[in-house]
Design a protein around this motif. Structure first.
Motif, PDB file in Angstrom:
ATOM      1  N   ALA A  51      -5.507   6.246  -2.880  1.00  0.00           N
ATOM      2  CA  ALA A  51      -4.580   5.122  -3.009  1.00  0.00           C
ATOM      3  C   ALA A  51      -5.282   3.806  -2.691  1.00  0.00           C
ATOM      4  O   ALA A  51      -5.093   2.807  -3.398  1.00  0.00           O
ATOM      5  N   LEU A  52      -6.084   3.781  -1.643  1.00  0.00           N
ATOM      6  CA  LEU A  52      -6.812   2.566  -1.301  1.00  0.00           C
ATOM      7  C   LEU A  52      -7.819   2.217  -2.393  1.00  0.00           C
ATOM      8  O   LEU A  52      -7.957   1.055  -2.778  1.00  0.00           O
ATOM      9  N   ARG A  53      -8.497   3.214  -2.904  1.00  0.00           N
ATOM     10  CA  ARG A  53      -9.458   2.961  -3.986  1.00  0.00           C
ATOM     11  C   ARG A  53      -8.745   2.368  -5.199  1.00  0.00           C
ATOM     12  O   ARG A  53      -9.226   1.431  -5.821  1.00  0.00           O
ATOM     13  N   HIS A  54      -7.590   2.903  -5.537  1.00  0.00           N
ATOM     14  CA  HIS A  54      -6.820   2.395  -6.670  1.00  0.00           C
ATOM     15  C   HIS A  54      -6.422   0.935  -6.423  1.00  0.00           C
ATOM     16  O   HIS A  54      -6.531   0.085  -7.319  1.00  0.00           O
ATOM     17  N   THR A  55      -5.981   0.632  -5.218  1.00  0.00           N
ATOM     18  CA  THR A  55      -5.590  -0.730  -4.871  1.00  0.00           C
ATOM     19  C   THR A  55      -6.776  -1.678  -4.963  1.00  0.00           C
ATOM     20  O   THR A  55      -6.678  -2.766  -5.542  1.00  0.00           O
ATOM     21  N   LEU A  56      -7.893  -1.266  -4.408  1.00  0.00           N
ATOM     22  CA  LEU A  56      -9.078  -2.122  -4.444  1.00  0.00           C
ATOM     23  C   LEU A  56      -9.629  -2.267  -5.865  1.00  0.00           C
ATOM     24  O   LEU A  56     -10.159  -3.325  -6.213  1.00  0.00           O
ATOM     25  N   ASP A  57      -9.474  -1.230  -6.688  1.00  0.00           N
ATOM     26  CA  ASP A  57      -9.847  -1.359  -8.098  1.00  0.00           C
ATOM     27  C   ASP A  57      -9.001  -2.436  -8.773  1.00  0.00           C
ATOM     28  O   ASP A  57      -9.512  -3.230  -9.568  1.00  0.00           O
TER      29      ASP A  57
ATOM     30  N   TYR B  45      -0.724  -3.652   0.823  1.00  0.00           N
ATOM     31  CA  TYR B  45       0.066  -3.732   2.056  1.00  0.00           C
ATOM     32  C   TYR B  45       0.895  -2.457   2.257  1.00  0.00           C
ATOM     33  O   TYR B  45       0.916  -1.874   3.334  1.00  0.00           O
ATOM     34  N   ARG B  46       1.574  -2.038   1.203  1.00  0.00           N
ATOM     35  CA  ARG B  46       2.408  -0.822   1.309  1.00  0.00           C
ATOM     36  C   ARG B  46       1.554   0.403   1.610  1.00  0.00           C
ATOM     37  O   ARG B  46       1.946   1.263   2.386  1.00  0.00           O
ATOM     38  N   GLN B  47       0.398   0.482   0.965  1.00  0.00           N
ATOM     39  CA  GLN B  47      -0.480   1.627   1.201  1.00  0.00           C
ATOM     40  C   GLN B  47      -0.895   1.671   2.660  1.00  0.00           C
ATOM     41  O   GLN B  47      -0.858   2.721   3.293  1.00  0.00           O
ATOM     42  N   VAL B  48      -1.283   0.549   3.229  1.00  0.00           N
ATOM     43  CA  VAL B  48      -1.729   0.501   4.617  1.00  0.00           C
ATOM     44  C   VAL B  48      -0.550   0.707   5.561  1.00  0.00           C
ATOM     45  O   VAL B  48      -0.648   1.441   6.545  1.00  0.00           O
ATOM     46  N   ASP B  49       0.576   0.083   5.262  1.00  0.00           N
ATOM     47  CA  ASP B  49       1.755   0.190   6.120  1.00  0.00           C
ATOM     48  C   ASP B  49       2.263   1.626   6.214  1.00  0.00           C
ATOM     49  O   ASP B  49       2.768   2.038   7.257  1.00  0.00           O
ATOM     50  N   GLN B  50       2.125   2.378   5.146  1.00  0.00           N
ATOM     51  CA  GLN B  50       2.656   3.735   5.113  1.00  0.00           C
ATOM     52  C   GLN B  50       1.612   4.813   5.401  1.00  0.00           C
ATOM     53  O   GLN B  50       1.921   5.993   5.357  1.00  0.00           O
ATOM     54  N   THR B  51       0.411   4.414   5.701  1.00  0.00           N
ATOM     55  CA  THR B  51      -0.644   5.385   5.931  1.00  0.00           C
ATOM     56  C   THR B  51      -0.448   6.104   7.266  1.00  0.00           C
ATOM     57  O   THR B  51       0.157   5.578   8.184  1.00  0.00           O
ATOM     58  N   SER B  52      -0.991   7.268   7.347  1.00  0.00           N
ATOM     59  CA  SER B  52      -0.940   8.021   8.607  1.00  0.00           C
ATOM     60  C   SER B  52      -2.249   7.873   9.372  1.00  0.00           C
ATOM     61  O   SER B  52      -2.454   8.537  10.377  1.00  0.00           O
ATOM     62  N   ARG B  53      -3.130   7.013   8.892  1.00  0.00           N
ATOM     63  CA  ARG B  53      -4.415   6.811   9.561  1.00  0.00           C
ATOM     64  C   ARG B  53      -4.201   6.161  10.917  1.00  0.00           C
ATOM     65  O   ARG B  53      -3.138   5.648  11.226  1.00  0.00           O
ATOM     66  N   ASP B  54      -5.256   6.100  11.703  1.00  0.00           N
ATOM     67  CA  ASP B  54      -5.143   5.571  13.062  1.00  0.00           C
ATOM     68  C   ASP B  54      -4.893   4.064  13.072  1.00  0.00           C
ATOM     69  O   ASP B  54      -5.044   3.375  12.077  1.00  0.00           O
ATOM     70  N   ALA B  55      -4.508   3.567  14.245  1.00  0.00           N
ATOM     71  CA  ALA B  55      -4.128   2.164  14.401  1.00  0.00           C
ATOM     72  C   ALA B  55      -5.287   1.216  14.113  1.00  0.00           C
ATOM     73  O   ALA B  55      -5.070   0.132  13.564  1.00  0.00           O
TER      74      ALA B  55
ATOM     75  N   GLU C 263      10.436 -14.678  -3.694  1.00  0.00           N
ATOM     76  CA  GLU C 263      11.639 -13.839  -3.722  1.00  0.00           C
ATOM     77  C   GLU C 263      11.415 -12.550  -4.505  1.00  0.00           C
ATOM     78  O   GLU C 263      12.119 -11.569  -4.287  1.00  0.00           O
ATOM     79  N   ALA C 264      10.444 -12.545  -5.393  1.00  0.00           N
ATOM     80  CA  ALA C 264      10.127 -11.345  -6.176  1.00  0.00           C
ATOM     81  C   ALA C 264       9.281 -10.352  -5.380  1.00  0.00           C
ATOM     82  O   ALA C 264       9.044  -9.244  -5.839  1.00  0.00           O
ATOM     83  N   PHE C 265       8.846 -10.761  -4.178  1.00  0.00           N
ATOM     84  CA  PHE C 265       7.979  -9.912  -3.356  1.00  0.00           C
ATOM     85  C   PHE C 265       8.532  -9.786  -1.937  1.00  0.00           C
ATOM     86  O   PHE C 265       7.872 -10.150  -0.962  1.00  0.00           O
ATOM     87  N   PRO C 266       9.758  -9.258  -1.814  1.00  0.00           N
ATOM     88  CA  PRO C 266      10.387  -9.206  -0.484  1.00  0.00           C
ATOM     89  C   PRO C 266       9.658  -8.303   0.515  1.00  0.00           C
ATOM     90  O   PRO C 266       9.749  -8.528   1.722  1.00  0.00           O
ATOM     91  N   LEU C 267       8.917  -7.329   0.027  1.00  0.00           N
ATOM     92  CA  LEU C 267       8.226  -6.413   0.941  1.00  0.00           C
ATOM     93  C   LEU C 267       7.082  -7.080   1.688  1.00  0.00           C
ATOM     94  O   LEU C 267       6.727  -6.658   2.787  1.00  0.00           O
ATOM     95  N   VAL C 268       6.511  -8.131   1.101  1.00  0.00           N
ATOM     96  CA  VAL C 268       5.364  -8.795   1.727  1.00  0.00           C
ATOM     97  C   VAL C 268       5.609 -10.270   2.015  1.00  0.00           C
ATOM     98  O   VAL C 268       4.716 -10.947   2.528  1.00  0.00           O
ATOM     99  N   ALA C 269       6.782 -10.772   1.706  1.00  0.00           N
ATOM    100  CA  ALA C 269       7.049 -12.207   1.855  1.00  0.00           C
ATOM    101  C   ALA C 269       6.808 -12.683   3.283  1.00  0.00           C
ATOM    102  O   ALA C 269       6.116 -13.683   3.501  1.00  0.00           O
TER     103      ALA C 269
END
Length: 164
Positions: free
Chosen positions: A40-46, A98-108, A140-146
């Protein structure tokens, strides 16, 4: 040895086998989850890299972006459309990252570093007057990261206007 004892030994062996299988499956699920997070991170960075490629691949696009970042009124109607859509693409990438990192189970520590990276990208790409204006019109189109983006931008002072 009687049949009861044999049955008890068989039950114990079956219990141990189930326990070992559950441990193995837990390890495999954890490894699969980590692989999915990496993917998921690779896809985002791509996506982010593709956005950057749009800019570095054309001097005309880079020029338009520089002029628009300083002052939106310096852009023609067509350039303004391109400028807006470059920013929308950037915002889509930021939102996914942001969503990928926010929802990850990786360490803090991993999460904190990635959030700092996202914040830095937001400050660099949206920290100019023209880009902030575009952000204000599309937030307003990006409420998850606003809120995250607004807080990142509040940490930076607007850069001085470019000299002609």
């Amino acid at each position: 040895m009687n049949w009861t004892a044999i049955g008890t030994v068989a039950d114990l062996a079956a219990t141990i086998a189930v326990f070992v299988t559950l441990i193995y499956l837990a390890i495999q699920v954890r490894a699969g989850n980590r692989q999915a997070e990496i993917e998921a991170l690779r896809h985002t960075l791509d996506g982010f890299n593709q956005w950057c490629d749009l800019i570095v691949g054309s001097t005309q696009t880079a020029s338009m972006l520089n002029r628009g970042r300083d002052d939106l009124s310096a852009l023609s109607r067509d350039e303004r459309l391109q400028f807006d859509h470059l920013h929308i693409r950037f915002l889509n990438t930021v939102e996914g990252w942001y969503r990928q990192v926010d929802q990850t189970s990786r360490d803090a520590d991993y999460r904190a570093i990635q959030m700092e990276n996202i914040e830095s990208a937001v400050q660099v790409w949206l920290g100019n007057p023209g880009s902030r204006e575009v952000w204000d019109s599309f937030k307003e189109a990006f409420p998850l990261v606003a809120e995250f983006i607004d807080e990142a931008l509040d940490k930076t002072a607007p850069p001085p206007a470019a000299e002609a």
